[in-house]
Design a protein around this motif. Structure first.
Motif, PDB file in Angstrom:
ATOM      1  N   ASP A 131     -64.910  30.280  65.305  1.00  0.00           N
ATOM      2  CA  ASP A 131     -65.686  29.029  65.364  1.00  0.00           C
ATOM      3  C   ASP A 131     -67.176  29.313  65.189  1.00  0.00           C
ATOM      4  O   ASP A 131     -67.894  28.555  64.523  1.00  0.00           O
ATOM      5  CB  ASP A 131     -65.439  28.316  66.695  1.00  0.00           C
ATOM      6  N   ARG A 132     -67.632  30.385  65.786  1.00  0.00           N
ATOM      7  CA  ARG A 132     -69.040  30.750  65.652  1.00  0.00           C
ATOM      8  C   ARG A 132     -69.389  31.086  64.203  1.00  0.00           C
ATOM      9  O   ARG A 132     -70.433  30.679  63.687  1.00  0.00           O
ATOM     10  CB  ARG A 132     -69.335  31.941  66.561  1.00  0.00           C
ATOM     11  N   ALA A 133     -68.474  31.821  63.524  1.00  0.00           N
ATOM     12  CA  ALA A 133     -68.696  32.153  62.112  1.00  0.00           C
ATOM     13  C   ALA A 133     -68.729  30.904  61.250  1.00  0.00           C
ATOM     14  O   ALA A 133     -69.469  30.832  60.262  1.00  0.00           O
ATOM     15  CB  ALA A 133     -67.599  33.102  61.618  1.00  0.00           C
ATOM     16  N   GLU A 134     -67.947  29.895  61.644  1.00  0.00           N
ATOM     17  CA  GLU A 134     -67.923  28.650  60.873  1.00  0.00           C
ATOM     18  C   GLU A 134     -69.179  27.827  61.120  1.00  0.00           C
ATOM     19  O   GLU A 134     -69.705  27.197  60.200  1.00  0.00           O
ATOM     20  CB  GLU A 134     -66.682  27.847  61.240  1.00  0.00           C
ATOM     21  N   ASN A 135     -69.694  27.834  62.329  1.00  0.00           N
ATOM     22  CA  ASN A 135     -70.837  26.985  62.665  1.00  0.00           C
ATOM     23  C   ASN A 135     -72.159  27.584  62.197  1.00  0.00           C
ATOM     24  O   ASN A 135     -73.127  26.849  61.979  1.00  0.00           O
ATOM     25  CB  ASN A 135     -70.875  26.757  64.181  1.00  0.00           C
ATOM     26  N   GLU A 136     -72.239  28.894  62.039  1.00  0.00           N
ATOM     27  CA  GLU A 136     -73.550  29.480  61.732  1.00  0.00           C
ATOM     28  C   GLU A 136     -74.129  29.093  60.368  1.00  0.00           C
ATOM     29  O   GLU A 136     -75.331  28.803  60.313  1.00  0.00           O
ATOM     30  CB  GLU A 136     -73.484  30.992  61.923  1.00  0.00           C
ATOM     31  N   PRO A 137     -73.475  29.049  59.241  1.00  0.00           N
ATOM     32  CA  PRO A 137     -72.145  29.577  58.901  1.00  0.00           C
ATOM     33  C   PRO A 137     -72.260  30.931  58.208  1.00  0.00           C
ATOM     34  O   PRO A 137     -73.334  31.339  57.779  1.00  0.00           O
ATOM     35  CB  PRO A 137     -71.646  28.531  57.900  1.00  0.00           C
ATOM     36  N   LEU A 138     -71.100  31.601  58.039  1.00  0.00           N
ATOM     37  CA  LEU A 138     -71.015  32.833  57.264  1.00  0.00           C
ATOM     38  C   LEU A 138     -70.359  32.550  55.926  1.00  0.00           C
ATOM     39  O   LEU A 138     -69.619  31.579  55.767  1.00  0.00           O
ATOM     40  CB  LEU A 138     -70.191  33.888  58.011  1.00  0.00           C
ATOM     41  N   ARG A 139     -70.637  33.438  54.945  1.00  0.00           N
ATOM     42  CA  ARG A 139     -69.989  33.325  53.645  1.00  0.00           C
ATOM     43  C   ARG A 139     -68.517  33.701  53.760  1.00  0.00           C
ATOM     44  O   ARG A 139     -68.101  34.412  54.683  1.00  0.00           O
ATOM     45  CB  ARG A 139     -70.676  34.222  52.618  1.00  0.00           C
ATOM     46  N   ASP A 140     -67.725  33.235  52.810  1.00  0.00           N
ATOM     47  CA  ASP A 140     -66.289  33.503  52.819  1.00  0.00           C
ATOM     48  C   ASP A 140     -66.007  35.005  52.838  1.00  0.00           C
ATOM     49  O   ASP A 140     -65.130  35.471  53.586  1.00  0.00           O
ATOM     50  CB  ASP A 140     -65.633  32.882  51.572  1.00  0.00           C
ATOM     51  N   GLU A 141     -66.739  35.769  52.020  1.00  0.00           N
ATOM     52  CA  GLU A 141     -66.511  37.214  51.973  1.00  0.00           C
ATOM     53  C   GLU A 141     -66.817  37.862  53.319  1.00  0.00           C
ATOM     54  O   GLU A 141     -66.125  38.796  53.738  1.00  0.00           O
ATOM     55  CB  GLU A 141     -67.371  37.841  50.880  1.00  0.00           C
ATOM     56  N   SER A 142     -67.849  37.378  54.011  1.00  0.00           N
ATOM     57  CA  SER A 142     -68.202  37.951  55.314  1.00  0.00           C
ATOM     58  C   SER A 142     -67.123  37.675  56.342  1.00  0.00           C
ATOM     59  O   SER A 142     -66.790  38.539  57.169  1.00  0.00           O
ATOM     60  CB  SER A 142     -69.541  37.381  55.782  1.00  0.00           C
ATOM     61  N   ILE A 143     -66.549  36.458  56.320  1.00  0.00           N
ATOM     62  CA  ILE A 143     -65.490  36.119  57.265  1.00  0.00           C
ATOM     63  C   ILE A 143     -64.271  36.994  57.027  1.00  0.00           C
ATOM     64  O   ILE A 143     -63.680  37.541  57.971  1.00  0.00           O
ATOM     65  CB  ILE A 143     -65.138  34.629  57.139  1.00  0.00           C
ATOM     66  N   ARG A 144     -63.881  37.158  55.760  1.00  0.00           N
ATOM     67  CA  ARG A 144     -62.719  38.008  55.473  1.00  0.00           C
ATOM     68  C   ARG A 144     -63.012  39.462  55.830  1.00  0.00           C
ATOM     69  O   ARG A 144     -62.116  40.192  56.271  1.00  0.00           O
ATOM     70  CB  ARG A 144     -62.362  37.885  53.991  1.00  0.00           C
ATOM     71  N   SER A 145     -64.249  39.900  55.652  1.00  0.00           N
ATOM     72  CA  SER A 145     -64.624  41.264  56.023  1.00  0.00           C
ATOM     73  C   SER A 145     -64.520  41.466  57.535  1.00  0.00           C
ATOM     74  O   SER A 145     -64.065  42.522  57.998  1.00  0.00           O
ATOM     75  CB  SER A 145     -66.040  41.552  55.539  1.00  0.00           C
ATOM     76  N   LEU A 146     -64.927  40.449  58.323  1.00  0.00           N
ATOM     77  CA  LEU A 146     -64.806  40.554  59.779  1.00  0.00           C
ATOM     78  C   LEU A 146     -63.348  40.671  60.194  1.00  0.00           C
ATOM     79  O   LEU A 146     -62.992  41.470  61.065  1.00  0.00           O
ATOM     80  CB  LEU A 146     -65.446  39.330  60.433  1.00  0.00           C
ATOM     81  N   VAL A 147     -62.497  39.856  59.596  1.00  0.00           N
ATOM     82  CA  VAL A 147     -61.075  39.902  59.940  1.00  0.00           C
ATOM     83  C   VAL A 147     -60.490  41.271  59.573  1.00  0.00           C
ATOM     84  O   VAL A 147     -59.701  41.855  60.330  1.00  0.00           O
ATOM     85  CB  VAL A 147     -60.322  38.767  59.223  1.00  0.00           C
ATOM     86  N   LEU A 148     -60.880  41.790  58.414  1.00  0.00           N
ATOM     87  CA  LEU A 148     -60.391  43.104  58.006  1.00  0.00           C
ATOM     88  C   LEU A 148     -60.864  44.190  58.965  1.00  0.00           C
ATOM     89  O   LEU A 148     -60.105  45.094  59.338  1.00  0.00           O
ATOM     90  CB  LEU A 148     -60.865  43.405  56.579  1.00  0.00           C
ATOM     91  N   SER A 149     -62.121  44.097  59.411  1.00  0.00           N
ATOM     92  CA  SER A 149     -62.633  45.073  60.385  1.00  0.00           C
ATOM     93  C   SER A 149     -61.846  44.991  61.687  1.00  0.00           C
ATOM     94  O   SER A 149     -61.547  46.020  62.314  1.00  0.00           O
ATOM     95  CB  SER A 149     -64.112  44.807  60.647  1.00  0.00           C
ATOM     96  N   LEU A 150     -61.511  43.792  62.131  1.00  0.00           N
ATOM     97  CA  LEU A 150     -60.724  43.612  63.350  1.00  0.00           C
ATOM     98  C   LEU A 150     -59.364  44.283  63.221  1.00  0.00           C
ATOM     99  O   LEU A 150     -58.928  45.026  64.124  1.00  0.00           O
ATOM    100  CB  LEU A 150     -60.563  42.111  63.640  1.00  0.00           C
ATOM    101  N   LEU A 151     -58.692  44.052  62.104  1.00  0.00           N
ATOM    102  CA  LEU A 151     -57.359  44.634  61.924  1.00  0.00           C
ATOM    103  C   LEU A 151     -57.422  46.152  61.802  1.00  0.00           C
ATOM    104  O   LEU A 151     -56.550  46.859  62.325  1.00  0.00           O
ATOM    105  CB  LEU A 151     -56.707  44.022  60.672  1.00  0.00           C
TER     106      LEU A 151
END
Length: 756
Positions: free
Chosen positions: A559-579
């Motif tokens: 939700d924070r990434a959506e509200n700031e907002p972040l670019r699509d590539e940054s969001i997918r990069s965060l998810v990849l880092s988490l996994l």
């Protein structure tokens, strides 16, 4: 029926001529022998003169081909024409050597020199000089004024240096680089004297005569014209298209015939008169009857539409010509349409990438784009301010789109989409140009005249909304549209395109309705995604410690990434880092968990995340997979009862630390867990690495033995688990700070003794 009528008309027209011709055959028979002799003589003369002309043309062609071939293959010529080389002197000498080699290889060549446009320099075999100081500058300037002229010039006087004697040459020039370059000229001069020598070696002046003139009528061979009574009647006249020269030859007077005709000249005159009258009558009747077809035939031949049908009768030829004309018209229209589409797409891509030509207005008119809106020239004054904007359209879930139908159907649908976009733009009272810029993205350049920018932005949003709604409703495709900034000049369209790509990069966070306006993008610097790494580390720790709040924290982070907002590539990069971080922490705990972290389930989750259109879609794709991983992780932890396990391992190590074979693999085999899991348990429960814990026990015992016994250092090393005293001494000094020997000499006490 038409052929028969035509045949009768011709037959009846020629019948009187036939009777007249038969009546005078007797009078013409005696001329046969004389005519045969004259024809054979003329034929031999024509063959000889033709061979001479062909030899000259072939020699000139060889010169031309040799020089042009060398210009195309040798790499030094482009370096000289460029004029920006590091070593201009070396390039100049190399070029002169090439030109000298060409000139020496053929005796016909009088001179070769090159002219360079960049600095108006002329390169000859004598060196390089400015055009204004060049003796042949008038010819070079004339050549620059007529770059499209082909072939050899008339005979002219030439001197390479101002103090050189004039020589007669014929000249050809070519634009460089070949074939139609714009960097300079190469000028080839062939010696007329050398060509005269060739001519003189190929005929006998005692028997025949020869006159050669250039296109201007200037005599070339011999240098002056001779009297008709001296050289006799001209039998052969040939014209060389390549040289522009005219060759006239014949037999010298007194040599053509060695005998005197015994036939009366009166009969000869009568026969000539009758034949002339017959010819005139035949020509008159034939032209009168044939004139309509002749007109059509001349047009057909001028258009070269006859082809192989030239061997048929006229009417068949006309029929074939009409069929050929229809086919060529159809082919031309099809080829023109295909070329127009290719030119449009090339111009579109160059425009949005900032590589458009200087005469962009003219190019747009040539491809029939914005004809009613774009000013005819950039200097034309307009009272209204032009508005340009670029919208980039992307097909979502392109893999699913590609699976429907074949390639031809996909191309047809894409073509229909570009037409739909352009029509929808026109419905908004604007002009649009749409082309596909990649397999899944299309670009739309929108042009219009607007008085207020706010109203213009509103019209762009309405256009994007209507386009997206129409495509989803009629074509059942989901698209995302990103709008660029508004610009007011043609070269600035590239900026609008780049900003449209930036807008499309925020489709997850800002494109809730499938439309991202550039004005909605965050101003200033993009939010740094690395600030989320601590949140990811905390979430992984909560996950590993089986704290259920990790789900809430995952939702809060997205939700924070959506509200700031972040670019699509940054969001997918965060998810990849988490996994990736989660995989490193949990790897090796159990085989089912390892399979889940690296197998098909992980790939399916990543594919779903890559195809997600919103942040909520990312959350819906990620959470089920993490729940599954969490379940397996809890099961693996409970099955091994790692709290009790680590206690058993600690006691075992304390009892067996003197075993030199004690290692992670040894404990893995002893307690039936993986070595990596053993290391993980030590770090998680004891906050110390396995090797550090083992070394700590061994050195503590070694200190006690050094203090309380007189055993040798080698024996003490073996008693605490080291195979030799060298390894033991190195580890002891690194941890304690002194060697075992110094420790004993200094009579240092172990920490366990001091506490007592």
């Amino acid at each position: 029926m038409l052929s028969q009528n035509w045949y009768r008309r011709l037959l009846l027209s020629y019948f009187p001529i036939f009777l007249l011709t038969v009546s005078i055959l007797i009078f013409l028979s005696f001329l046969v022998i004389n005519e045969i002799s004259r024809q054979e003589t003329a034929k031999a003369d024509r063959i000889s003169t033709g061979y001479m002309m062909d030899t000259l043309e072939r020699s000139v062609s060889e010169v031309e081909l040799d020089i042009l071939s060398d210009l195309e293959t040798a790499s030094v010529y482009p370096l000289f024409l460029n004029g920006n080389n590091v070593d201009n002197t070396a390039v100049t000498y190399q070029t002169i050597d090439r030109l000298r080699l060409l000139e020496n290889n053929n005796e016909l060549i009088a001179s070769i020199y090159m002219y360079r446009d960049t600095d108006q320099q002329v390169l000859t075999l004598h060196g390089i000089k400015d055009l204004n100081a060049f003796a042949d500058r008038d010819f070079v300037q004339a050549a620059l004024q007529a770059p499209e002229q082909r072939g050899w010039s008339s005979v002219r006087s030439f001197a390479e240096m101002s103090n050189d004697p004039k020589r007669e040459v014929i000249t050809m020039y070519k634009r460089l680089p070949l074939p139609f370059g714009d960097q300079g000229l190469v000028v080839i001069n062939i010696s007329v004297y050398a060509m005269k020598q060739m001519i003189a070696s190929m005929f006998n002046p005692q028997v025949s005569f020869l006159e050669v003139q250039d296109a201007s009528g200037v005599p070339i061979y011999p240098a002056t014209t001779t009297d008709d009574a001296e050289h006799g009647k001209t039998l052969t006249t040939l014209h060389s298209d390549r040289l522009g020269w005219t060759f006239e030859s014949g037999i010298r007077a007194g040599q053509l015939f060695a005998w005197v005709s015994v036939i009366s000249y009166i009969w000869i005159l009568i026969g000539i008169f009758v034949v002339g009258v017959s010819i005139v009558y035949i020509i008159y009747i034939t032209r009168k009857n044939y004139k309509p077809i002749q007109v059509m035939m001349e047009r057909i031949e001028s258009l070269q539409l006859g082809g192989e049908s030239a061997r048929k009768d006229e009417l068949s030829l006309i029929d074939h010509a009409l069929e050929s004309l229809i086919e060529q018209t159809i082919d031309y229209e099809q080829q023109y349409h295909e070329n127009l589409l290719i030119r449009r797409r090339r111009l579109f891509m160059n425009w949005i990438e900032g590589e458009h030509p200087e005469n962009m207005h003219q190019e747009l008119q040539n491809v029939h784009i914005f004809n009613d809106y774009v000013r005819s020239s950039p200097t034309e004054v307009s009272t209204e301010l032009p508005y340009y904007a670029v919208i980039v359209v992307e097909i979502k879930d392109y893999d699913a789109f590609r699976e429907k139908g074949n390639v031809q159907e996909h191309n047809t649908l894409k073509l229909a989409l570009t037409n739909v976009f352009q029509e929808l733009v026109q419905q908004e009272g604007l002009q649009g140009w749409s082309e596909w810029i990649s397999v899944r993205r299309a670009g739309i350049i929108i042009y219009g005249i607007q008085q207020e920018e706010r109203q213009w932005n509103r019209r762009l949003f309405d256009l994007a909304a209507n386009s997206r709604e129409w495509v989803e409703h009629n074509l059942h495709l989901t698209i995302t549209m990103g709008t660029g900034i508004t610009v007011h000049d043609l070269p600035q369209v590239q900026q609008s395109y780049e900003s449209a790509l930036q807008s499309l990069g925020y489709s997850m966070t800002l494109g809730r309705d499938g439309i991202v306006m550039y004005s909605d993008l965050p101003q200033g610097r993009e939010q740094e995604s690395y600030r989320y790494l601590q949140n990811i580390a905390d979430l992984v720790k909560e996950f590993r410690l089986t704290q259920e709040v990790w789900r809430d924290h995952l939702k809060q982070m997205l939700d924070r990434a959506e509200n700031e907002p972040l670019r699509d590539e940054s969001i997918r990069s965060l998810v990849l880092s988490l996994l990736q971080m989660l995989s490193r922490e949990l790897e090796g705990m159990s085989e089912p968990l390892d399979t889940l972290l690296t197998g098909d389930a992980a790939n399916r989750a990543m594919e779903a995340i890559a195809e997600a259109e919103t942040v909520e879609d990312v959350h819906q794709a990620l959470l089920p997979y993490l729940d599954q991983v969490y379940t397996h992780y809890v099961e693996a932890g409970e099955s091994t009862n790692y709290h009790a396990l680590i206690g058993e391992m600690k006691l075992y190590i304390e009892d067996h630390f003197a075993n030199p074979d004690l290692s992670l693999n040894h404990l893995s085999e002893r307690f039936n867990v993986t070595p990596k899991h053993v290391s993980h348990l030590f770090k998680a429960e004891l906050d110390i690495k396995f090797i550090d814990f083992l070394v700590q026990l061994r050195l503590q015992r070694a200190e006690e033995l050094l203090y309380s016994t007189e055993d040798t250092i080698q024996n003490i090393a073996i008693q605490v688990g080291y195979a030799n005293s060298i390894t033991f001494g190195r580890v002891f000094k690194r941890i304690i700070g002194v060697t075992p020997g110094d420790y004993r000499k200094l009579k240092m006490k172990p920490a366990s003794y001091e506490s007592k």
